[in-house]
Write a protein that holds these residues in place. Structure first.
Motif, PDB file in Angstrom:
ATOM      1  N   ASP A 111     -11.302 -16.883   6.014  1.00  0.00           N
ATOM      2  CA  ASP A 111      -9.823 -17.054   5.548  1.00  0.00           C
ATOM      3  C   ASP A 111      -9.860 -18.658   5.181  1.00  0.00           C
ATOM      4  O   ASP A 111      -9.209 -18.944   4.135  1.00  0.00           O
ATOM      5  CB  ASP A 111      -8.890 -16.564   6.449  1.00  0.00           C
ATOM      6  CG  ASP A 111      -8.637 -14.862   6.179  1.00  0.00           C
ATOM      7  OD1 ASP A 111      -9.186 -14.421   5.215  1.00  0.00           O
ATOM      8  OD2 ASP A 111      -8.043 -14.459   7.076  1.00  0.00           O
TER       9      ASP A 111
ATOM     10  N   CYS B 183     -11.981 -20.127   2.392  1.00  0.00           N
ATOM     11  CA  CYS B 183     -11.851 -19.730   1.227  1.00  0.00           C
ATOM     12  C   CYS B 183     -10.164 -19.958   0.770  1.00  0.00           C
ATOM     13  O   CYS B 183      -9.662 -19.673  -0.374  1.00  0.00           O
ATOM     14  CB  CYS B 183     -11.993 -18.070   1.043  1.00  0.00           C
ATOM     15  SG  CYS B 183     -13.790 -17.699   1.373  1.00  0.00           S
TER      16      CYS B 183
ATOM     17  N   PHE C 188      -7.400 -18.012   2.117  1.00  0.00           N
ATOM     18  CA  PHE C 188      -6.485 -17.216   2.336  1.00  0.00           C
ATOM     19  C   PHE C 188      -5.591 -17.525   3.623  1.00  0.00           C
ATOM     20  O   PHE C 188      -6.030 -18.134   4.508  1.00  0.00           O
ATOM     21  CB  PHE C 188      -7.264 -15.781   2.605  1.00  0.00           C
ATOM     22  CG  PHE C 188      -8.006 -15.320   1.500  1.00  0.00           C
ATOM     23  CD1 PHE C 188      -7.295 -14.702   0.512  1.00  0.00           C
ATOM     24  CD2 PHE C 188      -9.409 -15.547   1.376  1.00  0.00           C
ATOM     25  CE1 PHE C 188      -8.009 -14.366  -0.721  1.00  0.00           C
ATOM     26  CE2 PHE C 188     -10.041 -15.021   0.006  1.00  0.00           C
ATOM     27  CZ  PHE C 188      -9.147 -14.458  -0.930  1.00  0.00           C
ATOM     28  N   ARG C 189      -4.411 -16.665   3.731  1.00  0.00           N
ATOM     29  CA  ARG C 189      -3.581 -16.806   4.840  1.00  0.00           C
ATOM     30  C   ARG C 189      -4.415 -15.955   6.032  1.00  0.00           C
ATOM     31  O   ARG C 189      -5.126 -14.994   5.811  1.00  0.00           O
ATOM     32  CB  ARG C 189      -2.226 -16.112   4.520  1.00  0.00           C
ATOM     33  CG  ARG C 189      -1.390 -16.792   3.300  1.00  0.00           C
ATOM     34  CD  ARG C 189      -0.234 -15.996   3.254  1.00  0.00           C
ATOM     35  NE  ARG C 189      -0.518 -14.655   2.822  1.00  0.00           N
ATOM     36  CZ  ARG C 189       0.349 -13.835   2.251  1.00  0.00           C
ATOM     37  NH1 ARG C 189       1.571 -13.983   2.051  1.00  0.00           N
ATOM     38  NH2 ARG C 189      -0.188 -12.592   1.936  1.00  0.00           N
TER      39      ARG C 189
ATOM     40  N   PRO D 247      -8.713  -9.695   2.838  1.00  0.00           N
ATOM     41  CA  PRO D 247      -8.959 -10.068   1.270  1.00  0.00           C
ATOM     42  C   PRO D 247      -9.980  -9.161   0.597  1.00  0.00           C
ATOM     43  O   PRO D 247     -11.141  -8.784   1.167  1.00  0.00           O
ATOM     44  CB  PRO D 247      -9.469 -11.592   1.308  1.00  0.00           C
ATOM     45  CG  PRO D 247      -9.091 -12.118   2.717  1.00  0.00           C
ATOM     46  CD  PRO D 247      -9.159 -10.597   3.709  1.00  0.00           C
TER      47      PRO D 247
ATOM     48  N   TYR E 135     -13.512 -10.227   0.786  1.00  0.00           N
ATOM     49  CA  TYR E 135     -14.214 -10.318   2.325  1.00  0.00           C
ATOM     50  C   TYR E 135     -14.906  -8.898   2.563  1.00  0.00           C
ATOM     51  O   TYR E 135     -16.067  -8.929   3.225  1.00  0.00           O
ATOM     52  CB  TYR E 135     -12.934 -10.315   3.421  1.00  0.00           C
ATOM     53  CG  TYR E 135     -13.663 -10.477   4.824  1.00  0.00           C
ATOM     54  CD1 TYR E 135     -14.132 -11.498   5.301  1.00  0.00           C
ATOM     55  CD2 TYR E 135     -13.358  -9.395   5.540  1.00  0.00           C
ATOM     56  CE1 TYR E 135     -14.503 -11.634   6.475  1.00  0.00           C
ATOM     57  CE2 TYR E 135     -14.207  -9.226   6.917  1.00  0.00           C
ATOM     58  CZ  TYR E 135     -14.707 -10.412   7.140  1.00  0.00           C
ATOM     59  OH  TYR E 135     -15.391 -10.106   8.544  1.00  0.00           O
TER      60      TYR E 135
ATOM     61  N   ALA F 253     -12.964 -15.997  -4.691  1.00  0.00           N
ATOM     62  CA  ALA F 253     -12.258 -16.106  -3.525  1.00  0.00           C
ATOM     63  C   ALA F 253     -10.939 -16.945  -3.485  1.00  0.00           C
ATOM     64  O   ALA F 253      -9.832 -16.823  -3.001  1.00  0.00           O
ATOM     65  CB  ALA F 253     -13.178 -16.000  -2.168  1.00  0.00           C
ATOM     66  N   ARG F 254     -11.502 -18.203  -3.886  1.00  0.00           N
ATOM     67  CA  ARG F 254     -10.564 -19.241  -3.862  1.00  0.00           C
ATOM     68  C   ARG F 254      -9.279 -19.178  -4.873  1.00  0.00           C
ATOM     69  O   ARG F 254      -8.163 -19.477  -4.639  1.00  0.00           O
ATOM     70  CB  ARG F 254     -11.533 -20.539  -4.062  1.00  0.00           C
ATOM     71  CG  ARG F 254     -10.383 -21.799  -3.804  1.00  0.00           C
ATOM     72  CD  ARG F 254      -9.905 -22.052  -2.556  1.00  0.00           C
ATOM     73  NE  ARG F 254      -8.750 -23.125  -2.371  1.00  0.00           N
ATOM     74  CZ  ARG F 254      -7.778 -23.000  -2.421  1.00  0.00           C
ATOM     75  NH1 ARG F 254      -6.998 -21.701  -2.896  1.00  0.00           N
ATOM     76  NH2 ARG F 254      -6.597 -23.831  -2.219  1.00  0.00           N
TER      77      ARG F 254
ATOM     78  N   ALA G 274      -7.327 -16.267  -3.434  1.00  0.00           N
ATOM     79  CA  ALA G 274      -6.281 -16.816  -2.540  1.00  0.00           C
ATOM     80  C   ALA G 274      -5.243 -17.623  -3.004  1.00  0.00           C
ATOM     81  O   ALA G 274      -4.107 -17.445  -2.413  1.00  0.00           O
ATOM     82  CB  ALA G 274      -7.086 -17.640  -1.694  1.00  0.00           C
TER      83      ALA G 274
ATOM     84  N   GLU H 226      -2.758 -14.856  -3.942  1.00  0.00           N
ATOM     85  CA  GLU H 226      -2.694 -13.745  -2.741  1.00  0.00           C
ATOM     86  C   GLU H 226      -1.233 -13.141  -2.607  1.00  0.00           C
ATOM     87  O   GLU H 226      -1.112 -12.023  -2.575  1.00  0.00           O
ATOM     88  CB  GLU H 226      -2.958 -14.306  -1.500  1.00  0.00           C
ATOM     89  CG  GLU H 226      -3.161 -13.627  -0.176  1.00  0.00           C
ATOM     90  CD  GLU H 226      -3.547 -14.078   0.879  1.00  0.00           C
ATOM     91  OE1 GLU H 226      -4.026 -13.335   2.081  1.00  0.00           O
ATOM     92  OE2 GLU H 226      -3.456 -15.588   1.177  1.00  0.00           O
TER      93      GLU H 226
END
Length: 357
Positions: free
Chosen positions: A128, A131, A133-134, A140, A143, A297-298, A301, A304
């Motif tokens: 997380d 990338c 994420f919280r 995610p 993930y 992923a970025r 995020a 998100e």
């Protein structure tokens, strides 16, 4: 003086081959360990039992290999996920002059599966952070790709797989989330390859990875890979028309070489084109490039807090993100979902375009 971007020291060829391994997941203790023979071989046919233990049929008849791997597939269940690092070293060794084998011309009629894959909370938190994420108990969407990736990697590093892993280009990725997956759930994965087809620069195919919980499919990823070949395979040509205007940028991110090494650590994807100047040069890149799945992923995020419980996120990877560089993210919304993109902050060149529906 150290670089402000923390560029890592370059690696020797020995370092590339004997680099770190990391088994990122654990399996249920009740599952039997794989045999030493299965661990040592490059040929996945050694894993296939004398008769199918399970199979899928798409309604066609005859030899499934003659249709690019469609039709009946033998399913082989592994006792645990393989270590990604060892598979990359095997692929690198196979790429050295005089050590390569003749690749298969068709897809293997094989499906690999593994049951009871669990999540390590510390590893999830590390992912997380890398990338963007919280920190949360909900996984995610990207993930699950990381969690099951070693299984797909085992399939792709087989000696008879039609596209060699070294130098392969990840050109697109589509993930469908049927429902949120929580950190305490145990996931069963299966993977197979399909749709081998010609491309103007070689051949491409799709590697499918499916995640299920208690028999219910909750996640599906389809990664499209291109294997470049000297004798191009024909197929559709890319659209060389005018590029669409990038969306208005809402954020800029500095992408340092540390991104390549950090994502390799949390994902198990130790392809040296992302972590080493020498490794990148061996495969035609002047410097390391960011992992495509980090870029996806970025971007995810950044969206998100605005994602529904069920959706499909589809991206096409355009130009590589060189390390270091500065990229710009932008997204627009409508009734159908989100359109987003990642472009060069200075020149506007596209690195990734995607949709959420």
């Amino acid at each position: 003086m150290a670089s402000r971007d923390h560029e890592p020291d370059d690696l020797t060829l020995h370092d590339l081959i004997e680099g770190p391994t990391q088994d990122l997941t654990s399996a249920r203790a009740a599952l039997a360990a794989r045999t030493p023979q299965a661990e040592a071989t490059q040929d996945l046919s050694a894993l296939v039992p004398p008769r199918p233990v399970d199979h899928e049929v798409d309604g066609t008849s005859g030899d499934p290999r003659s249709r690019g791997g469609q039709g009946e597939r033998v399913r082989v269940e592994l006792g645990r996920l393989p270590g990604a690092g060892a598979l990359y070293r095997r692929a690198l060794l196979g790429a050295l002059p005089g050590t390569g084998r003749r690749r298969g011309r068709e897809l293997p009629a094989l499906e690999l599966s593994v049951a009871g894959v669990t999540v390590d909370r510390a590893h999830l938190a590390d992912y997380d952070r890398v990338c963007g994420f919280r920190l949360a108990d909900r996984l995610p969407a990207t993930y699950l790709h990381v969690l099951g990736f070693p299984l797909s990697l085992r399939l792709m590093t087989a000696a008879d797989f039609p596209i060699p892993l070294t130098g392969v280009v990840h050109v697109a990725n589509r993930i469908t989330v049927a429902r949120p997956v929580q950190v305490g759930e145990s996931v069963d994965f299966r993977t197979y390859a399909e749709n081998l087809r010609p491309h103007e620069r070689g051949r491409q195919l799709d590697v499918v990875l499916v995640g299920s919980v208690d028999g219910e499919e909750v996640w599906r990823g389809v990664s499209t890979y291109l294997g470049k070949e000297r004798a191009a395979g024909g197929g559709p040509r890319r659209d060389r028309g005018d590029r669409p205007a990038p969306p208005a940028f809402s954020a800029q991110w500095r992408v340092t070489p540390r991104v390549g090494t950090d994502y390799a650590r949390v994902s198990g994807d130790h392809n040296p084109i992302h972590t080493s100047k020498l490794g990148a040069r061996l495969f035609g890149f002047p410097r390391p490039i960011a992992h495509g799945m980090w870029s996806k992923a970025r971007c995810l995020a950044a969206l998100e807090s605005r994602l529904p419980d069920a959706y499909t996120v589809d991206v096409a990877f355009k130009l590589p993100v060189p390390l270091p560089s500065t990229v710009a993210f932008g997204a627009t919304t409508g009734g159908a979902g989100w359109d987003f993109g990642l472009h060069g902050a200075r020149d506007g060149r596209p690195h990734l375009v995607g949709t959420v529906r």
